[in-house]
Design a protein around this motif. Structure first.
Motif, PDB file in Angstrom:
ATOM      1  N   ILE A   1     -72.717   3.767  -5.088  1.00  0.00           N
ATOM      2  CA  ILE A   1     -73.315   4.700  -6.068  1.00  0.00           C
ATOM      3  C   ILE A   1     -74.776   4.301  -6.309  1.00  0.00           C
ATOM      4  CG2 ILE A   1     -71.214   5.447  -7.273  1.00  0.00           C
ATOM      5  CD1 ILE A   1     -71.683   3.117  -9.253  1.00  0.00           C
ATOM      6  N   GLU A   2     -75.344   3.652  -5.316  1.00  0.00           N
ATOM      7  CA  GLU A   2     -76.693   3.101  -5.505  1.00  0.00           C
ATOM      8  C   GLU A   2     -77.798   4.044  -5.028  1.00  0.00           C
ATOM      9  OE1 GLU A   2     -74.145   1.306  -4.330  1.00  0.00           O
ATOM     10  OE2 GLU A   2     -73.896  -0.106  -5.971  1.00  0.00           O
ATOM     11  N   ASN A   3     -77.426   5.198  -4.441  1.00  0.00           N
ATOM     12  CA  ASN A   3     -78.445   6.146  -3.978  1.00  0.00           C
ATOM     13  C   ASN A   3     -78.151   7.534  -4.513  1.00  0.00           C
ATOM     14  OD1 ASN A   3     -80.085   4.500  -2.179  1.00  0.00           O
ATOM     15  ND2 ASN A   3     -78.218   4.320  -0.968  1.00  0.00           N
ATOM     16  N   TYR A   4     -79.208   8.239  -4.862  1.00  0.00           N
ATOM     17  CA  TYR A   4     -79.039   9.616  -5.327  1.00  0.00           C
ATOM     18  C   TYR A   4     -80.221  10.439  -4.831  1.00  0.00           C
ATOM     19  CZ  TYR A   4     -77.729  13.460  -8.390  1.00  0.00           C
ATOM     20  OH  TYR A   4     -77.321  14.681  -8.859  1.00  0.00           O
ATOM     21  N   PHE A   5     -79.915  11.614  -4.237  1.00  0.00           N
ATOM     22  CA  PHE A   5     -80.974  12.462  -3.699  1.00  0.00           C
ATOM     23  C   PHE A   5     -81.279  13.599  -4.668  1.00  0.00           C
ATOM     24  CE2 PHE A   5     -78.591  10.603  -0.261  1.00  0.00           C
ATOM     25  CZ  PHE A   5     -79.585  10.016   0.492  1.00  0.00           C
ATOM     26  N   VAL A   6     -82.542  13.739  -5.007  1.00  0.00           N
ATOM     27  CA  VAL A   6     -82.940  14.863  -5.867  1.00  0.00           C
ATOM     28  C   VAL A   6     -84.025  15.658  -5.143  1.00  0.00           C
ATOM     29  CG1 VAL A   6     -82.391  13.767  -8.065  1.00  0.00           C
ATOM     30  CG2 VAL A   6     -84.634  13.401  -7.054  1.00  0.00           C
ATOM     31  N   ALA A   7     -84.306  16.861  -5.621  1.00  0.00           N
ATOM     32  CA  ALA A   7     -85.314  17.697  -4.971  1.00  0.00           C
ATOM     33  C   ALA A   7     -86.672  17.004  -5.029  1.00  0.00           C
ATOM     34  CB  ALA A   7     -85.379  19.050  -5.660  1.00  0.00           C
ATOM     35  N   GLU A   8     -87.553  17.437  -4.116  1.00  0.00           N
ATOM     36  CA  GLU A   8     -88.865  16.806  -3.993  1.00  0.00           C
ATOM     37  C   GLU A   8     -89.602  16.772  -5.335  1.00  0.00           C
ATOM     38  OE1 GLU A   8     -92.547  16.936  -0.866  1.00  0.00           O
ATOM     39  OE2 GLU A   8     -91.551  18.771  -1.452  1.00  0.00           O
ATOM     40  N   ASP A   9     -90.254  15.682  -5.611  1.00  0.00           N
ATOM     41  CA  ASP A   9     -91.062  15.442  -6.822  1.00  0.00           C
ATOM     42  C   ASP A   9     -90.225  15.173  -8.076  1.00  0.00           C
ATOM     43  OD1 ASP A   9     -93.322  15.739  -5.323  1.00  0.00           O
ATOM     44  OD2 ASP A   9     -93.464  17.891  -5.722  1.00  0.00           O
ATOM     45  N   GLU A  10     -88.918  15.497  -8.023  1.00  0.00           N
ATOM     46  CA  GLU A  10     -88.103  15.253  -9.222  1.00  0.00           C
ATOM     47  C   GLU A  10     -87.808  13.762  -9.393  1.00  0.00           C
ATOM     48  OE1 GLU A  10     -84.752  17.825  -9.741  1.00  0.00           O
ATOM     49  OE2 GLU A  10     -85.891  19.579  -9.100  1.00  0.00           O
ATOM     50  N   GLY A  11     -87.952  13.016  -8.310  1.00  0.00           N
ATOM     51  CA  GLY A  11     -87.774  11.569  -8.389  1.00  0.00           C
ATOM     52  C   GLY A  11     -88.770  10.953  -9.347  1.00  0.00           C
ATOM     53  N   GLN A  12     -89.982  11.541  -9.356  1.00  0.00           N
ATOM     54  CA  GLN A  12     -91.024  11.011 -10.245  1.00  0.00           C
ATOM     55  C   GLN A  12     -90.703  11.290 -11.712  1.00  0.00           C
ATOM     56  OE1 GLN A  12     -94.694  12.529  -8.678  1.00  0.00           O
ATOM     57  NE2 GLN A  12     -94.656  11.096  -6.948  1.00  0.00           N
ATOM     58  N   VAL A  13     -90.023  12.436 -11.938  1.00  0.00           N
ATOM     59  CA  VAL A  13     -89.602  12.767 -13.305  1.00  0.00           C
ATOM     60  C   VAL A  13     -88.602  11.712 -13.773  1.00  0.00           C
ATOM     61  CG1 VAL A  13     -88.431  14.494 -14.745  1.00  0.00           C
ATOM     62  CG2 VAL A  13     -89.926  15.232 -12.870  1.00  0.00           C
ATOM     63  N   LEU A  14     -87.651  11.408 -12.892  1.00  0.00           N
ATOM     64  CA  LEU A  14     -86.651  10.387 -13.227  1.00  0.00           C
ATOM     65  C   LEU A  14     -87.312   9.031 -13.458  1.00  0.00           C
ATOM     66  CD1 LEU A  14     -83.575  11.071 -10.920  1.00  0.00           C
ATOM     67  CD2 LEU A  14     -83.636  11.107 -13.398  1.00  0.00           C
ATOM     68  N   GLU A  15     -88.326   8.769 -12.642  1.00  0.00           N
ATOM     69  CA  GLU A  15     -89.055   7.501 -12.761  1.00  0.00           C
ATOM     70  C   GLU A  15     -89.658   7.358 -14.164  1.00  0.00           C
ATOM     71  OE1 GLU A  15     -89.266   5.292 -10.387  1.00  0.00           O
ATOM     72  OE2 GLU A  15     -90.869   3.956 -11.050  1.00  0.00           O
ATOM     73  N   GLY A  16     -90.247   8.480 -14.651  1.00  0.00           N
ATOM     74  CA  GLY A  16     -90.838   8.480 -15.986  1.00  0.00           C
ATOM     75  C   GLY A  16     -89.791   8.233 -17.062  1.00  0.00           C
ATOM     76  N   LEU A  17     -88.631   8.895 -16.901  1.00  0.00           N
ATOM     77  CA  LEU A  17     -87.553   8.737 -17.887  1.00  0.00           C
ATOM     78  C   LEU A  17     -86.973   7.325 -17.831  1.00  0.00           C
ATOM     79  CD1 LEU A  17     -85.861  12.191 -17.286  1.00  0.00           C
ATOM     80  CD2 LEU A  17     -87.039  11.486 -19.367  1.00  0.00           C
ATOM     81  N   ARG A  18     -86.991   6.773 -16.621  1.00  0.00           N
ATOM     82  CA  ARG A  18     -86.504   5.398 -16.456  1.00  0.00           C
ATOM     83  C   ARG A  18     -87.313   4.445 -17.332  1.00  0.00           C
ATOM     84  NH1 ARG A  18     -87.819   1.585 -12.185  1.00  0.00           N
ATOM     85  NH2 ARG A  18     -89.940   2.182 -12.711  1.00  0.00           N
ATOM     86  N   ASN A  19     -88.616   4.677 -17.296  1.00  0.00           N
ATOM     87  CA  ASN A  19     -89.498   3.804 -18.072  1.00  0.00           C
ATOM     88  C   ASN A  19     -89.201   3.876 -19.568  1.00  0.00           C
ATOM     89  OD1 ASN A  19     -90.651   3.040 -15.732  1.00  0.00           O
ATOM     90  ND2 ASN A  19     -92.381   4.463 -15.870  1.00  0.00           N
ATOM     91  N   GLN A  20     -88.673   5.035 -19.990  1.00  0.00           N
ATOM     92  CA  GLN A  20     -88.330   5.179 -21.409  1.00  0.00           C
ATOM     93  C   GLN A  20     -86.882   4.747 -21.690  1.00  0.00           C
ATOM     94  OE1 GLN A  20     -89.325   9.274 -22.574  1.00  0.00           O
ATOM     95  NE2 GLN A  20     -90.859   9.279 -20.945  1.00  0.00           N
ATOM     96  N   GLN A  21     -86.245   4.152 -20.707  1.00  0.00           N
ATOM     97  CA  GLN A  21     -84.856   3.655 -20.874  1.00  0.00           C
ATOM     98  C   GLN A  21     -83.892   4.766 -21.289  1.00  0.00           C
ATOM     99  OE1 GLN A  21     -83.720   0.074 -20.766  1.00  0.00           O
ATOM    100  NE2 GLN A  21     -85.518   0.104 -19.447  1.00  0.00           N
ATOM    101  N   LYS A  22     -84.070   5.972 -20.703  1.00  0.00           N
ATOM    102  CA  LYS A  22     -83.245   7.101 -21.135  1.00  0.00           C
ATOM    103  C   LYS A  22     -82.176   7.487 -20.108  1.00  0.00           C
ATOM    104  CE  LYS A  22     -86.521   9.466 -24.131  1.00  0.00           C
ATOM    105  NZ  LYS A  22     -87.310  10.673 -24.308  1.00  0.00           N
TER     106      LYS A  22
END
Lengths: 185, 469
Positions: A133-154
């Motif tokens: 469960i260590e990989n997840y594919f999202v549409a292009e550029d949405e990875g960066q959105v997740l990256e931002g949310l990651r930084n907010q621990q959300k």
């Protein structure tokens, strides 16, 4: 057997193999108990397109001191981790090398020791374990959105774990609310 | 990897086309004399030439159709990739399965059309390429994050199944390449001794033999030798660098065993070709491993440990066991060959010399197991003497067995090792300018002498075997 029949047999075998891949995954997602794990995504690129997010969980690094059974285990050995509900999230409570008896409400997830000799030296007391469960594919550029949310621990993940301990990502959650939900079609 | 596969397949197809064309040209040239000799009837001559000519046209068409289907497959993948967000899961699945089934249907249709039967092969290739693309894209669509080499393994299985059922050489090549990729991923990605590869390559060998696809044996041997090298990553040699000498010794014994297997196979009716081929590749691998053992610095294996500049230690028990097993297998194999050649009265004096040489080498290897790195210089002298003796034996062996590649290979290693020893010996002793001048003269002289000798041996070999030098 005629040439046309042979071609049909090959087409059927290949189709069954591909359908089998999907069926196995869907069985886990449809029948599995749902748990929620906290994650910290990082995002290297996919081989093809879209963003491919690598996910890391607390249960990916298990301490030998807390779970002595790990000491005698080798790279690629199967490991069963019993998880219990602590508030909204789930945490490891025991580790075993066979599928263990567990309390009702607890969930057992199956993993694989992922520790070469070099990694063992680098990580010391921590044993890396993979659960698929260590990989997840999202549409292009949405990875960066997740990256931002990651930084907010959300970001957290809703994981389905079936009776055999196999796990699959059911949904990506932001503030415990689904952002992506996995469906068959 | 995909680019490499495309290049190899197209080169093979074009290679086949060019070979067939030159064969047709030669047929046209030779046919009148064959008719004159009465070997071929006048009325059949044109039919024979037409038949090979039409096959030649089909080879060219096949080459281009292979290129075409590969480009088409890449196009389908790119289309899905660039519209990933816009196409629903169901849409992606319909396209992927649709193209794969369409390719199978196309292959089936082409098989039934006499004028485009050759196109069926390309359609099958497209189907197998799409099968691989489907594995990867379905894994991506459904977030299937399994042991990643398994995807390549399943793909290779699909190619092997198609090759077996449709007797397709192109898909045999694809399957072999995928199998090699699979074992590489398992070996380097997971540092495991990947023994399942042996089962898969045995299946390929069986398929090759029943279909008499002799030329594919090259691919099989290359893949097998690559696997043997990949295995190094599973032995964890980087952890104990001091054991590298014993690892190379074990590899040498393994490749010698392979060489002996080739010698056995040559004695089996119908398998002579495979035996000769195994001998060539095993000789290349053995000489490479043996060459490494002729380097004094390698045999000393100095390393800067906590105690400063230290030499290697004698071998651990594991290497003694490994060597003992190989020694027993080599002894059994050599003695078995000896008894087989005695029965048929085909034993030659050089077989006995080879056995003596092998005994000397095995003795040296055993002594080296128990020696410290300080004795590396003495060991290097012994290994060098044995190496040059082995090269001479191999030249003699190749000459008498009519195997010119073995002779050529021995000459190449002879030249390389001689130059290497010159560098080892005189780098420190001579003035630099003198070193390079003498080295230059040595290279030119060595080139002339060895090439002259090689050519004269080839002429002898040609007259012995009736072939051209």
């Amino acid at each position: 057997m005629t040439q046309n029949t042979r071609i049909a047999v090959i087409a059927i075998v290949m189709t069954l193999l591909l359908v089998g891949m999907v069926t196995k995954k869907q069985y886990t997602l449809n029948t599995g108990a749902l748990i929620e794990l906290k994650t910290q995504p990082i995002d290297p690129r996919s081989l093809f397109r879209g963003d491919y997010v690598r996910l890391s969980y607390a249960i990916n690094r298990l301490e030998v001191a807390a779970y002595p059974v790990l000491k005698s285990m080798n790279n690629h050995d199967e490991v069963f981790v019993t998880l219990t509900n602590k508030g909204a999230l789930w945490e490891a409570v025991s580790v075993s090398d066979t599928y263990p008896e567990h309390k009702p409400g607890d969930v057992v997830i199956r993993g694989e020791i992922n520790q070469s000799a070099r990694m063992r030296r680098a990580m010391g007391d921590l044993v890396p374990v993979r659960y698929g469960i260590e990989n997840y594919f999202v549409a292009e550029d949405e990875g960066q959105v997740l990256e931002g949310l990651r930084n907010q621990q959300k970001v957290s993940l809703q994981i389905a774990v079936d009776h055999f301990g196999n796990a699959g990502i059911k949904a990506v959650l932001v503030d415990h609310k689904p952002l992506y939900i996995e469906t068959l079609f | 990897m995909i680019q490499i596969a495309i290049v190899v397949l197209v080169i093979m197809a074009l290679g086949g086309f060019s070979t067939r064309r030159s064969f047709t040209k030669r047929l046209k040239k030779e046919m009148p004399s064959w008719i004159e000799q009465g070997w071929v009837q006048q009325e059949n001559a044109q039919q024979i030439i037409d038949s090979t000519g039409s096959q030649s046209k089909h080879s060219a068409s096949t080459a281009f159709s292979i290129l075409g289907v590969l480009l088409f497959a890449v196009g389908v993948i790119s289309f899905i990739a660039s519209n990933w967000g816009e196409i629903s899961k169901l849409g992606k699945l319909l396209i992927l399965f649709g193209v794969m089934w369409g390719a199978f249907a196309g292959a089936s249709w082409c098989r039934n059309q006499s004028h485009i039967t050759w196109l069926a092969e390309s359609a099958l290739l497209l189907a197998v390429m799409m099968f691989g693309a489907n594995i990867m894209l379905i894994a991506q669509i459904y977030h299937i994050d399994a042991h990643y080499p398994n995807g390549v393994m399943i793909w290779s299985f699909g190619a092997l199944l198609t090759s077996w059922m449709m007797k397709s050489r192109v898909l045999f090549v694809v399957s072999m390449m995928l199998t090699t990729l699979w074992t590489g991923m398992e070996s380097f990605g997971f540092q495991t001794f990947h023994w399942p590869f042996l089962i898969v390559i045995a299946l390929h060998a069986w398929l090759m033999v029943i279909n008499k696809w002799k030329v594919m044996a090259h691919l099989l041997m290359i893949s097998f030798l690559l696997w043997s090298l990949f295995c190094i990553s599973s032995f964890g040699w980087w952890d104990e660098k001091l054991h590298l000498v014993y690892l190379v010794q074990s590899y040498l014994l393994f490749y010698l065993l392979l060489f002996l297997s080739g010698m056995h196979l040559v004695l089996e009716k119908g398998y002579e070709y495979y035996g000769e081929l195994i001998k060539k590749y095993a000789a290349l691998a053995s000489l490479s491993a043996f060459y490494v053992l002729t380097v004094p610095q390698f045999l000393e294996s100095r390393s800067w440990g906590s105690g400063g500049n230290v030499f290697r230690n004698p071998a651990d028990q594991i290497w003694i066991w490994v060597t003992a097993i190989f020694l027993i297998l080599l002894a059994i194999s050599a003695l078995w060959h000896r008894s087989k050649t005695k029965e048929g009265r085909i034993r030659k004096p050089y077989h006995t010399w080879g056995l003596l040489l092998l005994s000397g080498l095995l003795g040296c290897i055993v002594i080296n197991l128990f020696s410290f790195g300080e004795a590396g210089g003495a060991a290097a002298i012994a290994f060098n003497l044995l190496f040059f003796a082995s090269l001479l034996w191999l030249i003699y062996f190749g000459m008498h067995e009519g195997n010119r590649q073995l002779v050529n290979l021995s000459f190449v290693f002879f030249a390389i090792t001689l130059l290497n020893r010159y560098f080892d010996t005189f780098w420190e002793l001579l003035d630099r300018s003198l070193f390079f001048m003498a080295g230059g003269i040595l290279v030119v002289g060595l080139g002339i002498v060895l090439e002259r000798k090689r050519r004269s041996l080839m002429v002898d070999l040609g007259s012995d075997t009736g072939g051209a030098a």
